[in-house]
Enzyme design. Structure first.
Site, short mmCIF file in Angstrom:
data_model
loop_
_atom_site.label_atom_id
_atom_site.label_comp_id
_atom_site.label_asym_id
_atom_site.label_seq_id
_atom_site.Cartn_x
_atom_site.Cartn_y
_atom_site.Cartn_z
N ASP A 61 -4.99 10.17 9.85
CA ASP A 61 -3.67 9.68 10.24
C ASP A 61 -3.17 10.26 11.56
O ASP A 61 -3.35 11.44 11.84
CB ASP A 61 -2.65 9.98 9.14
CG ASP A 61 -2.83 9.04 7.96
OD1 ASP A 61 -2.84 7.82 8.18
OD2 ASP A 61 -2.99 9.53 6.83
N TYR B 9 -11.52 -2.87 4.04
CA TYR B 9 -10.53 -2.40 5.01
C TYR B 9 -11.25 -2.20 6.33
O TYR B 9 -12.04 -1.28 6.49
CB TYR B 9 -9.95 -1.08 4.51
CG TYR B 9 -8.72 -0.57 5.24
CD1 TYR B 9 -8.67 -0.49 6.62
CD2 TYR B 9 -7.60 -0.16 4.52
CE1 TYR B 9 -7.55 -0.02 7.28
CE2 TYR B 9 -6.47 0.33 5.18
CZ TYR B 9 -6.45 0.39 6.56
OH TYR B 9 -5.36 0.88 7.20
N GLU C 142 0.87 -1.17 0.00
CA GLU C 142 0.00 0.00 0.00
C GLU C 142 0.91 1.22 0.00
O GLU C 142 1.76 1.37 0.87
CB GLU C 142 -0.80 -0.04 1.30
CG GLU C 142 -2.20 0.47 1.22
CD GLU C 142 -2.84 0.41 2.60
OE1 GLU C 142 -3.13 -0.70 3.09
OE2 GLU C 142 -3.03 1.46 3.20
#
Lengths: 396, 271
Positions: free
Chosen positions: B59, B173, B48
């Site tokens: 993040d 995911y 990835e």
């Protein structure tokens, strides 16, 4: 076209807006939307909110005819005195509304982002009054230039969390608040301070700020027996502007939203996405943003920390493309001159943000000469004295 | 069959879980990325690659810092496409790009997906593009045979999880925890629950990979044991890069060593 109460439709203002957030937050946004739409119709909630706005925050605020300013700028100018509210800005309208909403949803903690510190102060104020925990994210650059508000928030019992990422200003504070919310979504309400962010925030914040325009309408009809020719407000995220414009949208009134021109649009050092930005996604909604050709968000500049933001509410982007609201900008210097002008002619120290709206009075199109203009004086300038002194080269 | 689907199928036959390794493209500088990917590819099953965005709201500090380094080194999406092209010349490993929606939107969905596909990428993950906003992107991605991998979170209700499993392509995911990316000491308690929910929803029609906070071999072992088809490790690899910015050889060596340990944790799990 009629605008009032038509948008957002399915979370969007004709393509602008939406919900561009991590999946973790989607159920929270849905919960927030449902709770808000239910409470919006609840008479008891309305009464409660009105009570706090009146008895606690100081509504209604006056609509003041600024005679000496008027003669200086050749217009008939009324000022909507949001600067007289508790905390010194319009921000309390929204924070009281959302805090009440949060308590109804059973949330025990509030988080907020702040630029100038006004929204942080207003959130800390509401949190103190309702007995909720409060954490405010603030960029370290803003903490430096708005020290007074940092201390005020701490006095009000809030924790101010310094944000050291990116440009260390408002946009980074929003990033950090979103990250916190993702982590603590079950107990925490994210009290967004402007008409930005994912749906339903632009709608909720707008609705809580509409009280400004509703009062203005009644007051100007009382004083002048007619509607104003134009209304002027500064635009950062855009909450005070949409708040005062909204209830006039379907009337023959013109609107001017004034962005932060910083050192001038041509220098690139500004915070005027409506004047010089393009379509993009930032902080959960599709609107106009300042970005480079790859889609990276650009650093911004404004002397007014509360306007120093690369995005703007999606409803403003919509209104721009509809041509319903005019958007223009004034520079740091013009805002500073207006800061002095209002102080000297009326004895009112405006917030540097609001000074942008005052500054535009000198730049209004000629057709408005002698016409009836309302300016939203969204905040008071005590917090800006240090920055102003520095800009004027005065050592305190 | 897409490269991603073929890889999961191959692993299924071998009774292994997938190790999906994330690094930010261009961290610490663009020339390093093909070397890093080559090292990781020896052990990881899928790579990835993050395309840095200035405001990465999903993040944590580790990957934020990686994005900062990549951007400061001048990395642009075009560089990343070129890196992918270069990697493709010598490797058949499935490559997935992770980036934020504005980066995809700026050149237009069509242009971005076309470039991504031409470069040889197999899938894309867009953490700020939830199901409701994804329909146009799904269509464009499908036209270019790029898998649009959707995310599901611990807050995702079963009925929504079913829709996500149906709309996602390549794999789903699964976000293991409430929060942002970043290595954690312990696995979140939510993990068993979300994997179970996803298994009911997917009915085995699409692989499930778990990410966020997965940073140790024991974590990898645990998520595979709980029934996931893959484990996604990002911040733990990025930390190795950050720690060895001045020593390229050591950086690659450590990355390889760590990749090997993690990969072995995906094996011999099934009874």
């Amino acid at each position: 076209m009629k605008y009032m109460n038509k948008f957002p439709a399915k979370g969007k203002f004709d393509g602008f807006g939406g919900q561009f957030v991590p999946e973790t937050l989607m159920p929270a946004l849905e919960e927030l939307k449902k709770a808000y739409l239910k409470l919006k119709k609840d008479k008891k909630f309305k009464r409660e909110l009105n009570y706090y706005l009146r008895e606690y925050a100081g509504r209604p605020t006056p609509l003041y005819y600024a005679k000496r300013l008027s003669s200086q700028v050749g217009l008939k100018v009324y000022l909507k005195r949001e600067d007289l509210l508790l905390g010194g800005a319009h921000k309390i309208n929204n924070t009281l509304g959302q805090t009440l909403l949060a308590t109804h949803m059973g949330k025990t903690r509030l988080i907020a982002e702040t630029g100038a510190g006004q929204h942080g102060v207003a959130t800390a104020t509401a949190a103190a009054m309702f007995g909720l925990k409060c954490d405010v994210y603030m960029g370290t650059v803003d903490m430096e230039r708005q020290k007074l508000n940092v201390f005020r928030m701490r006095l009000l019992g809030a924790r101010v969390i310094p944000v050291k990422s990116g440009s260390c200003t408002l946009k980074d504070a929003v990033n950090e608040a979103l990250r916190d919310w993702t982590t603590n979504v079950r107990t925490t309400h994210y009290l967004l301070g402007s008409v930005v962010g994912p749906h339903p925030y632009p709608m909720i914040v707008r609705d809580f700020q509409r009280v400004i325009g509703k009062e203005t309408r009644e007051q100007i009809l009382n004083a002048e027996k007619r509607l104003p020719d134009a209304i002027v407000a500064c635009v950062g995220g855009g909450s005070n502007a949409i708040g005062i414009f909204y209830d006039f949208l379907d009337d023959p009134v013109e609107f001017y939203g004034i962005e932060a021109g910083g050192k001038g649009l041509k220098t690139g050092k500004h915070a005027a996405p409506l004047c010089d930005g393009s379509g993009g996604v930032l902080h959960g909604s599709y609107s106009v943003v300042m970005q480079d050709k790859f889609g990276q968000i650009l650093p911004t500049h404004s002397i007014a920390a509360g306007l120093d933001y690369p995005g703007v509410g999606p409803e403003h982007a919509f209104m721009k493309f509809q041509g319903r609201i005019h958007y223009d900008s004034v520079t740091d210097d013009e805002a500073m001159n207006a800061f002095k002008l209002l102080s000297e002619t009326e004895g009112i120290l405006p917030a540097l943000e609001s000074a942008h709206a005052i500054a535009y009075l000198k730049k209004m199109p000629r057709k408005f000469k002698g016409k009836l203009i309302v300016v939203n004086l969204s905040g008071r300038g005590d917090k800006d004295v240090e920055v102003a002194a520095k800009a004027m080269g005065v050592k305190m | 069959m897409s490269r991603i689907a073929a890889k999961f199928e191959e692993l299924r036959r071998r009774g292994e879980g997938a190790l999906i390794a994330f690094v930010t493209a261009g961290d610490p500088k663009p020339v390093m990325t093909p070397k890093i990917v080559k090292t990781l590819s020896k052990h990881a099953d899928i790579i990835e690659l993050g395309i840095a965005f200035s405001d990465p709201i999903a993040d944590g500090p580790t990957i934020q810092a990686a994005a900062d380094r990549a951007l400061r080194a001048g990395t642009t999406p075009s560089h990343v496409f070129a890196m992918i092209k270069k990697i493709r010349q010598t490797s058949n490993i499935p490559l997935v790009v992770l980036t934020y929606y504005n980066i995809v939107l700026k050149p237009s969905l069509e242009t971005f997906m076309q470039k991504l596909a031409t470069a040889g990428a197999d899938g894309i993950i867009i953490p700020d593009l939830p199901l409701e906003e994804a329909s146009e992107t799904r269509k464009v991605a499908r036209n270019h045979r790029v898998d649009l991998i959707l995310l599901a979170a611990p807050t995702t209700a079963l009925i929504r999880m079913k829709k996500i499993c149906k709309a996602s392509s390549g794999f789903v995911y699964l976000v293991s925890l409430l929060g942002v990316t970043g290595a954690r000491e312990k696995l979140s308690d939510a993990i068993k629950h979300i994997i179970a929910k996803a298994k009911i929803s997917s009915k085995g029609r699409i692989p499930l990979a778990v990410g966020f906070g997965i940073s140790k071999p024991a974590h990898v072992r645990e998520v595979i044991k709980c029934g996931a088809n893959g484990a996604i490790v990002g911040s733990a690899f990025v930390k190795i890069i950050a720690k060895n910015l001045k020593d390229e050889r050591k950086m690659l060596k450590e990355l390889g060593k760590f990749g090997k340990i993690l990969k072995s944790a995906t094996k011999n799990q099934r009874d």
